[in-house]
Design a protein around this motif. Structure first.
Motif, short mmCIF file in Angstrom:
data_model
loop_
_atom_site.label_atom_id
_atom_site.label_comp_id
_atom_site.label_asym_id
_atom_site.label_seq_id
_atom_site.Cartn_x
_atom_site.Cartn_y
_atom_site.Cartn_z
N ILE A 75 0.84 -1.19 0.00
CA ILE A 75 0.00 0.00 0.00
C ILE A 75 0.88 1.24 0.00
CG2 ILE A 75 -1.77 1.27 1.27
CD1 ILE A 75 -2.82 -1.38 2.31
N GLY A 76 0.69 2.11 -0.98
CA GLY A 76 1.49 3.32 -1.09
C GLY A 76 0.77 4.50 -0.45
N ILE A 77 1.51 5.27 0.36
CA ILE A 77 0.91 6.43 1.02
C ILE A 77 1.36 7.69 0.29
CG2 ILE A 77 0.73 7.71 3.19
CD1 ILE A 77 1.37 5.10 4.66
N ILE A 78 0.38 8.44 -0.21
CA ILE A 78 0.70 9.67 -0.93
C ILE A 78 -0.09 10.84 -0.31
CG2 ILE A 78 1.22 8.53 -3.12
CD1 ILE A 78 -1.62 9.38 -4.05
N GLY A 79 0.16 12.03 -0.81
CA GLY A 79 -0.56 13.20 -0.30
C GLY A 79 0.32 14.42 -0.41
N LEU A 80 -0.27 15.58 -0.17
CA LEU A 80 0.50 16.82 -0.25
C LEU A 80 1.49 16.88 0.92
CD1 LEU A 80 -2.16 19.45 -1.31
CD2 LEU A 80 -0.71 17.99 -2.71
N ALA A 81 2.43 17.84 0.82
CA ALA A 81 3.43 18.00 1.87
C ALA A 81 2.74 18.31 3.21
CB ALA A 81 4.37 19.15 1.51
N LYS A 82 3.30 17.77 4.27
CA LYS A 82 2.84 18.06 5.64
C LYS A 82 1.36 17.72 5.86
CE LYS A 82 6.84 19.69 6.75
NZ LYS A 82 7.70 18.57 7.10
N SER A 83 0.89 16.69 5.19
CA SER A 83 -0.51 16.31 5.40
C SER A 83 -0.62 15.26 6.50
CB SER A 83 -1.12 15.78 4.10
OG SER A 83 -0.35 14.72 3.58
N ASP A 102 -8.03 23.26 2.83
CA ASP A 102 -9.15 23.05 1.93
C ASP A 102 -9.11 21.59 1.46
OD1 ASP A 102 -10.97 22.91 -0.17
OD2 ASP A 102 -10.54 24.96 -0.85
N VAL A 103 -9.90 20.78 2.13
CA VAL A 103 -9.86 19.34 1.89
C VAL A 103 -10.25 19.02 0.44
CG1 VAL A 103 -11.01 17.16 2.49
CG2 VAL A 103 -10.22 18.69 4.29
N THR A 152 -6.32 18.15 -6.15
CA THR A 152 -4.92 18.32 -6.56
C THR A 152 -4.24 16.97 -6.75
OG1 THR A 152 -4.80 20.39 -5.33
CG2 THR A 152 -2.70 19.38 -5.95
N THR A 153 -4.40 16.12 -5.75
CA THR A 153 -3.72 14.82 -5.83
C THR A 153 -4.30 13.98 -6.97
OG1 THR A 153 -3.34 14.91 -3.48
CG2 THR A 153 -3.04 12.78 -4.52
N ASN A 154 -5.63 14.00 -7.10
CA ASN A 154 -6.24 13.24 -8.20
C ASN A 154 -5.71 13.71 -9.54
OD1 ASN A 154 -7.75 11.54 -6.62
ND2 ASN A 154 -9.59 12.81 -6.68
N LEU A 155 -5.54 15.01 -9.65
CA LEU A 155 -5.04 15.59 -10.89
C LEU A 155 -3.61 15.13 -11.17
CD1 LEU A 155 -6.83 17.44 -12.53
CD2 LEU A 155 -5.53 19.39 -11.69
N GLU A 156 -2.79 15.12 -10.13
CA GLU A 156 -1.39 14.68 -10.30
C GLU A 156 -1.34 13.23 -10.76
OE1 GLU A 156 0.53 16.99 -10.27
OE2 GLU A 156 -0.42 18.47 -8.95
N LEU A 157 -2.19 12.40 -10.17
CA LEU A 157 -2.21 10.99 -10.57
C LEU A 157 -2.63 10.88 -12.03
CD1 LEU A 157 -3.88 9.37 -7.41
CD2 LEU A 157 -1.45 9.49 -7.95
#
Ligand SMILES: Nc1nc2c(ncn2[C@@H]2O[C@H](COP(=O)(O)OP(=O)(O)OP(=O)(O)O)[C@@H](O)[C@H]2O)c(=O)[nH]1
Ligand SMILES: [Mg+2]
Length: 363
Positions: free
Chosen positions: A5-13, A115-116, A122-127
């Motif tokens: 399982i890979g953990i991703i997300g914005l910085a400092k989340s 802003d959840v 943002t993350t969905n877009l990056e993927l």
């Protein structure tokens, strides 16, 4: 082979905080290297089996977590996740996107505000960008290959091109690959690309302690917006979950009750990841050990044997199977045998959740 399982997300989340909670680890939150840790899969039936069978050891199934140690945004060069990070991510079975909802003045949010919804987008877009880059590259290659291709090869290339164009059009409409309805053939082709938006996604909204009383209602609201095919969302407090792992179980339970949390957030993460991946558990009893194994729902006995050892798959003769419920009802194996509840099954038997299996094999 464990589930990755890979953990991703914005910085400092709160990625590393949640990674540490899940793996009971102490990964340095400042370190930029990827963290890899193992967590045992919670399986209450193991305890019952141990009570019935008195094994020397009980061995739960394991999940591997990979905290790639940098924010998705930070990874994006030319609007796509590249290099070593992409390789790490494309090999995982499922993704957890940690989204910050906790407030802390001393930890600035990279976007300057909380802003959840924006951060999830943002993350969905990056993927999606990452997948689009893979598609563009492949389409260019196909174009070149088509020039010299003979008819049978040509047909295959054209079919692949058509499929990729379809996926591309959907990605551009913000529809991730995991939501596409594909034929078995198409799905097989798609698997080869290891698209990031094809992976099941669990969004973990990381709330602050002071938001805990509203956690359930917040989660219900998020769920109504974000639960999609192969995508789920939960809210938990990563910091608290991490602190609770330092306590023994009963003390942790006490704290949870105080905060009105019904179930460990970590157990929920693992359970939901399993659900998203369509995994079930079966058990084996051998050399004094009761072990839990995870397999995809629908796996046959032959492949399940291979999960344990390739020799078992190669030399497979039969599987002796009893359901968990039957064994618990009988109270022990010899009673179950007397009642004829131990079945002999062949290679093509579809393993059921909770089956207790002894594989007979010959090498
Ligand atoms: N108040 C509060 N702080 C939190 C919570 N979760 C994480 N933090 C803090 O937020 C900071 C960042 O957390 P990390 O777990 O390092 O976040 P990360 O996403 O791994 O950060 P990077 O790897 O630097 O992108 C740390 O100082 C954490 O202690 C929370 O639920 N509440
Ligand atoms: Mg980190």
């Amino acid at each position: 082979m464990s589930v990755d399982i890979g953990i991703i997300g914005l910085a400092k989340s709160g990625k590393t905080t949640i990674f540490n909670a899940l793996t009971k680890g102490k990964a340095d939150i400042e370190s930029l290297a990827p963290h890899i840790g193992i967590a045992k899969v919670p399986e209450p039936r193991l305890k019952t089996l141990a009570d019935i069978l008195h094994p020397k050891r009980v061995v739960p199934a394991e999940t591997r977590y990979i905290d790639i140690g940098a924010s998705v945004k930070g990874l994006v060069a030319d609007k796509a996740i590249g290099g070593q990070f992409l390789t790490q991510l494309s090999n995982v079975d499922t993704l957890i996107n940690v989204v910050r909802a906790f407030t802390d003045e001393s930890i600035p949010h990279i976007e300057g505000s909380l802003d959840v919804d924006r951060d999830i987008d943002t993350t969905n877009l990056e993927l999606a960008f990452s997948d689009l880059a893979i598609i563009e590259k492949r389409l260019e290659r196909i174009k070149v290959s088509l020039k010299g291709a003979k008819p049978p090869e040509r047909q295959g290339l054209l079919r692949e091109e058509e499929l990729l164009m379809k996926v591309k059009a959907d990605l551009e409409k913000d529809i991730p690959v995991r939501e596409l309805k594909l034929t078995t053939d198409e799905a097989r082709t798609i698997t080869n690309y290891q698209f990031l938006t094809a992976k099941p996604l669990l969004i973990v909204v990381n709330i602050g302690e002071e938001q805990l009383p509203q956690a359930a209602s917040l989660e219900a609201e998020l769920d109504s917006h974000y639960s999609r095919p192969n995508c789920r969302i939960i809210a938990l407090c990563g910091k608290l979950e991490m602190e609770l792992t330092q306590l023994d179980n009963s003390a942790a339970e006490g704290f949870r009750a105080e905060f009105g949390i019904r179930e460990s957030g970590l157990d929920r993460i693992i359970k939901l990841s399993y659900e998203l991946l369509g995994l079930i558990s079966f058990f084996t009893i051998a050399s004094g050990e009761v072990k839990a194994w995870s397999i995809q729902n629908g796996t046959n006995a032959l492949k399940a044997a291979g999960k344990i050892h390739s020799d078992m798959e190669r030399g497979f003769i039969r599987a002796e199977v009893i359901s968990y419920d039957d064994l618990v009802k009988c109270g022990n194996l010899s009673e179950a045998r007397k009642k004829g509840l131990l079945r002999l099954e062949g290679k093509s038997y579809t393993v059921q959740d909770g089956d207790i299996i002894t594989f007979l094999f010959n090498v």
